[in-house]
Design an enzyme around this catalytic site. Structure first.
Site, PDB file in Angstrom:
ATOM      1  N   ALA A  71      27.710 -19.502  26.860  1.00 17.21           N
ATOM      2  CA  ALA A  71      28.676 -18.427  27.035  1.00 17.21           C
ATOM      3  C   ALA A  71      27.947 -17.127  27.343  1.00 17.21           C
ATOM      4  O   ALA A  71      26.822 -16.900  26.893  1.00 17.21           O
ATOM      5  CB  ALA A  71      29.517 -18.270  25.776  1.00 17.21           C
ATOM      6  N   GLY A  72      28.603 -16.260  28.097  1.00 15.80           N
ATOM      7  CA  GLY A  72      28.020 -14.978  28.466  1.00 15.80           C
ATOM      8  C   GLY A  72      27.619 -14.912  29.921  1.00 15.80           C
ATOM      9  O   GLY A  72      27.599 -13.834  30.518  1.00 15.80           O
ATOM     10  N   ASP A  74      29.031 -17.003  32.644  1.00 16.88           N
ATOM     11  CA  ASP A  74      30.267 -17.066  33.435  1.00 16.88           C
ATOM     12  C   ASP A  74      31.424 -16.625  32.545  1.00 16.88           C
ATOM     13  O   ASP A  74      32.274 -17.426  32.154  1.00 16.88           O
ATOM     14  CB  ASP A  74      30.473 -18.488  33.957  1.00 16.88           C
ATOM     15  CG  ASP A  74      31.632 -18.600  34.926  1.00 16.88           C
ATOM     16  OD1 ASP A  74      32.068 -17.565  35.455  1.00 16.88           O
ATOM     17  OD2 ASP A  74      32.117 -19.730  35.138  1.00 16.88           O
ATOM     18  N   LYS A  75      31.460 -15.345  32.235  1.00  8.78           N
ATOM     19  CA  LYS A  75      32.427 -14.831  31.265  1.00  8.78           C
ATOM     20  C   LYS A  75      33.875 -15.114  31.663  1.00  8.78           C
ATOM     21  O   LYS A  75      34.710 -15.391  30.799  1.00  8.78           O
ATOM     22  CB  LYS A  75      32.243 -13.319  31.097  1.00  8.78           C
ATOM     23  CG  LYS A  75      31.031 -12.902  30.290  1.00  8.78           C
ATOM     24  CD  LYS A  75      30.928 -11.387  30.212  1.00  8.78           C
ATOM     25  CE  LYS A  75      29.776 -10.950  29.319  1.00  8.78           C
ATOM     26  NZ  LYS A  75      30.040 -11.212  27.897  1.00  8.78           N
ATOM     27  N   ASN A 120      21.234  -7.327  24.474  1.00  2.00           N
ATOM     28  CA  ASN A 120      22.524  -6.926  25.030  1.00  2.00           C
ATOM     29  C   ASN A 120      23.436  -6.392  23.932  1.00  2.00           C
ATOM     30  O   ASN A 120      23.370  -6.812  22.785  1.00  2.00           O
ATOM     31  CB  ASN A 120      23.186  -8.099  25.766  1.00  2.00           C
ATOM     32  CG  ASN A 120      24.106  -8.912  24.873  1.00  2.00           C
ATOM     33  OD1 ASN A 120      25.272  -8.551  24.657  1.00  2.00           O
ATOM     34  ND2 ASN A 120      23.580 -10.009  24.309  1.00  2.00           N
ATOM     35  N   ARG A 121      24.275  -5.453  24.324  1.00  4.50           N
ATOM     36  CA  ARG A 121      25.369  -5.001  23.488  1.00  4.50           C
ATOM     37  C   ARG A 121      26.626  -4.900  24.369  1.00  4.50           C
ATOM     38  O   ARG A 121      27.295  -3.877  24.442  1.00  4.50           O
ATOM     39  CB  ARG A 121      25.042  -3.667  22.814  1.00  4.50           C
ATOM     40  CG  ARG A 121      24.551  -2.555  23.731  1.00  4.50           C
ATOM     41  CD  ARG A 121      24.425  -1.233  22.974  1.00  4.50           C
ATOM     42  NE  ARG A 121      23.952  -0.142  23.806  1.00  4.50           N
ATOM     43  CZ  ARG A 121      22.684   0.232  23.926  1.00  4.50           C
ATOM     44  NH1 ARG A 121      21.732  -0.417  23.252  1.00  4.50           N
ATOM     45  NH2 ARG A 121      22.349   1.248  24.706  1.00  4.50           N
ATOM     46  N   PHE A 124      31.873  -8.050  24.470  1.00  4.43           N
ATOM     47  CA  PHE A 124      32.977  -8.920  24.906  1.00  4.43           C
ATOM     48  C   PHE A 124      33.722  -8.324  26.102  1.00  4.43           C
ATOM     49  O   PHE A 124      34.963  -8.288  26.140  1.00  4.43           O
ATOM     50  CB  PHE A 124      33.960  -9.177  23.765  1.00  4.43           C
ATOM     51  CG  PHE A 124      33.482 -10.096  22.681  1.00  4.43           C
ATOM     52  CD1 PHE A 124      32.295 -10.794  22.789  1.00  4.43           C
ATOM     53  CD2 PHE A 124      34.230 -10.266  21.522  1.00  4.43           C
ATOM     54  CE1 PHE A 124      31.865 -11.650  21.773  1.00  4.43           C
ATOM     55  CE2 PHE A 124      33.820 -11.110  20.502  1.00  4.43           C
ATOM     56  CZ  PHE A 124      32.627 -11.794  20.628  1.00  4.43           C
ATOM     57  N   ASN A 180      33.835 -17.910  18.290  1.00 11.48           N
ATOM     58  CA  ASN A 180      32.617 -17.099  18.269  1.00 11.48           C
ATOM     59  C   ASN A 180      32.782 -15.945  17.285  1.00 11.48           C
ATOM     60  O   ASN A 180      33.437 -14.957  17.586  1.00 11.48           O
ATOM     61  CB  ASN A 180      32.320 -16.573  19.670  1.00 11.48           C
ATOM     62  CG  ASN A 180      31.057 -15.728  19.713  1.00 11.48           C
ATOM     63  OD1 ASN A 180      30.293 -15.671  18.745  1.00 11.48           O
ATOM     64  ND2 ASN A 180      30.835 -15.056  20.824  1.00 11.48           N
ATOM     65  N   SER A 183      28.761 -12.697  17.302  1.00  8.35           N
ATOM     66  CA  SER A 183      28.256 -11.586  18.103  1.00  8.35           C
ATOM     67  C   SER A 183      28.025 -10.367  17.219  1.00  8.35           C
ATOM     68  O   SER A 183      28.892 -10.014  16.414  1.00  8.35           O
ATOM     69  CB  SER A 183      29.248 -11.222  19.211  1.00  8.35           C
ATOM     70  OG  SER A 183      28.859 -10.015  19.839  1.00  8.35           O
ATOM     71  N   ASN A 185      27.921  -7.381  18.382  1.00  6.18           N
ATOM     72  CA  ASN A 185      28.331  -6.221  19.171  1.00  6.18           C
ATOM     73  C   ASN A 185      29.790  -5.820  19.017  1.00  6.18           C
ATOM     74  O   ASN A 185      30.250  -4.897  19.689  1.00  6.18           O
ATOM     75  CB  ASN A 185      28.014  -6.477  20.650  1.00  6.18           C
ATOM     76  CG  ASN A 185      26.527  -6.717  20.872  1.00  6.18           C
ATOM     77  OD1 ASN A 185      25.696  -6.040  20.295  1.00  6.18           O
ATOM     78  ND2 ASN A 185      26.203  -7.719  21.666  1.00  6.18           N
ATOM     79  N   THR A 186      30.526  -6.507  18.155  1.00  2.00           N
ATOM     80  CA  THR A 186      31.878  -6.108  17.786  1.00  2.00           C
ATOM     81  C   THR A 186      31.857  -5.806  16.294  1.00  2.00           C
ATOM     82  O   THR A 186      31.693  -6.725  15.480  1.00  2.00           O
ATOM     83  CB  THR A 186      32.903  -7.222  18.083  1.00  2.00           C
ATOM     84  OG1 THR A 186      32.913  -7.478  19.492  1.00  2.00           O
ATOM     85  CG2 THR A 186      34.295  -6.812  17.644  1.00  2.00           C
ATOM     86  N   LYS A 221      30.552 -21.039  16.371  1.00  5.18           N
ATOM     87  CA  LYS A 221      29.265 -20.486  16.766  1.00  5.18           C
ATOM     88  C   LYS A 221      28.799 -19.482  15.734  1.00  5.18           C
ATOM     89  O   LYS A 221      29.512 -18.524  15.403  1.00  5.18           O
ATOM     90  CB  LYS A 221      29.355 -19.814  18.141  1.00  5.18           C
ATOM     91  CG  LYS A 221      27.996 -19.370  18.686  1.00  5.18           C
ATOM     92  CD  LYS A 221      28.082 -19.003  20.155  1.00  5.18           C
ATOM     93  CE  LYS A 221      26.698 -18.694  20.723  1.00  5.18           C
ATOM     94  NZ  LYS A 221      26.747 -18.447  22.184  1.00  5.18           N
ATOM     95  N   SER A 249      22.148 -20.992  17.963  1.00  5.55           N
ATOM     96  CA  SER A 249      22.779 -19.829  17.362  1.00  5.55           C
ATOM     97  C   SER A 249      23.033 -18.773  18.428  1.00  5.55           C
ATOM     98  O   SER A 249      22.594 -18.908  19.569  1.00  5.55           O
ATOM     99  CB  SER A 249      21.850 -19.228  16.298  1.00  5.55           C
ATOM    100  OG  SER A 249      20.673 -18.716  16.945  1.00  5.55           O
ATOM    101  N   ASN A 250      23.682 -17.697  18.010  1.00  8.87           N
ATOM    102  CA  ASN A 250      23.867 -16.527  18.856  1.00  8.87           C
ATOM    103  C   ASN A 250      22.599 -15.669  18.824  1.00  8.87           C
ATOM    104  O   ASN A 250      21.553 -16.118  18.362  1.00  8.87           O
ATOM    105  CB  ASN A 250      25.090 -15.734  18.382  1.00  8.87           C
ATOM    106  CG  ASN A 250      25.786 -14.995  19.514  1.00  8.87           C
ATOM    107  OD1 ASN A 250      25.139 -14.415  20.377  1.00  8.87           O
ATOM    108  ND2 ASN A 250      27.101 -15.002  19.508  1.00  8.87           N
ATOM    109  N   GLY A 272      16.661 -14.934  24.370  1.00  7.82           N
ATOM    110  CA  GLY A 272      15.504 -15.314  25.166  1.00  7.82           C
ATOM    111  C   GLY A 272      14.390 -15.919  24.335  1.00  7.82           C
ATOM    112  O   GLY A 272      14.556 -16.248  23.154  1.00  7.82           O
TER     113      GLY A 272
END
Length: 370
Positions: A71-72, A74-75, A120-121, A124, A180, A183, A185-186, A221, A249-250, A272
């Site tokens: 995921a991420g 092809d959003k 990344n941040r 969503f 999910n 993340s 970032n939320t 996830k 994991s994320n 990465g």
């Protein structure tokens, strides 16, 4: 203009040059160009079918091979069919929220090339349920395995209700669903990984799944930043519900592996190559907790055939890629398949599934490293 660029990229003689050129661009611009290049056929399809020993059964699904696009990438479900043609065994679309969402302010995506890492941040950013549902309903091809990763709008009054809406919306067209909650970032999202909140989330989401016309598999996830006590608590909850599998994991909030890099201080999740050892240890630790029967998709830092093999050895039934493709290109998929083939033949295995959990204890203890 985009079509001409895609045609240019399709020339084999400039594949490496084009990747180097993309790395000189703003990361989000490069990502958009990559999506368009795939959409317009600039990335050649796989020439031959996968060998039978790659076929993988997971949560009732039959995959032509166990290597998926995470995921991420092809959003919004634009190139899932093409990714299957390129050679991925499955593609996970999203994360999708009920309402369209712009995500966090830019810049919000940062490369750490010296470590092959990404921070990344994004927040969503996506077109929302309805747009992607309609696109997939029109375009999804037979034989293409697509997972739908669902999340919550950042300004939602009830995160759980957003997940229920995602399950309800996509249960009829997804091959599997991913909840999910990992993340970073939320704000507040990872709080759903704790006991009572997780119990409510899974209870209501799986109840929504039960009302669907078909029983779509549901995966959860998780973040790699969980403590062992938190993992125990999560396992206690998931053993009480009809969950089909885990994705581990994320991204991580840790910066231990990239402390001296430019952009290391940027807020967001690190993915990465620097994530590999940490996420793979967490995978193995969860495998030891849930036993052999629960499917686990391993993701986080896979960057070579050797790292893919290690992810299986740590307990994964299937794996996903994304960040390493930024630096290695789609050739990485071919390299991983070649490495898996050599391993299977060398060890005289009947299929790739026999690699799963062959070295769980070493990875769970932290003794195994790449």
């Amino acid at each position: 203009m985009i079509a001409k660029f895609a045609k240019f990229l399709s020339q084999p003689s400039i594949q490496n040059l084009s990747r180097d050129g993309l790395l000189k661009l703003d990361p989000e611009t490069a990502h958009r160009l990559t999506i368009n290049a795939i959409k317009f056929g600039a990335v050649a399809p796989q020439e031959t079918s996968d060998p039978k020993f790659f076929e993988t059964e997971i949560a009732g699904l039959t995959l032509k091979n166990p290597i998926g696009m995470a995921a991420g990438f092809d959003k919004n479900g634009e190139v899932a069919n093409q990714l299957s043609d390129i050679g991925f065994g499955f593609c996970e679309v999203g994360t999708l929220t009920p309402r369209p969402q712009d995500g966090n302010p830019k810049p919000r995506l940062f490369r750490l090339p010296e470590k092959q890492g990404v921070i990344n941040r994004m927040g969503f950013n996506n077109e929302g349920h309805l747009a992607v549902y309609e696109r997939l309903t029109r375009n999804k091809q037979a034989g293409v395995t697509i997972g739908i990763n669902v999340g919550a709008n950042k300004d939602s009054a009830d995160f759980v209700a957003d997940y229920v809406e995602g399950v309800t919306r996509f249960a009829s067209i997804a091959d599997y669903l991913t909840i999910n909650i990992s993340s970073p970032n939320t704000p507040g999202l990872r709080d759903l990984q704790s006991g009572e909140a997780l119990k409510r989330l899974l209870g209501e989401a799986l109840n929504a799944r039960a009302k669907a016309l078909v029983r779509v598999p549901v995966f959860l996830k998780l973040a790699p930043d969980l403590t062992e006590i938190e993992m125990d608590e999560i396992v206690g909850v998931i053993k009480q519900v009809d969950l089909d599998g885990l994705i581990i994991s994320n991204t991580t909030l840790s910066r231990d592996q990239v402390a001296n890099c430019v952009h290391a201080d940027e807020k967001g999740g690190l993915s990465g190559k620097p994530l590999f050892n940490f996420s793979t240890m967490r995978l193995a630790q969860m495998r030891m907790r849930v036993g052999t029967d629960m499917p686990i998709i391993g993701v986080g830092g896979i960057h070579s055939a050797q790292s893919a093999i290690a992810k299986f050895a740590a307990g994964a039934n299937a794996i996903q890629l994304y960040s390493a493709l930024v630096f290695g290109g789609m050739e990485l998929l071919r390299d991983i398949k070649n490495g898996l083939t050599v391993k299977i033949r060398k060890d005289k295995l009947d299929n790739v599934g026999q690699m799963t959990s062959s070295d769980v204890e070493s990875w769970a203890s932290g003794k195994a490293q790449l």
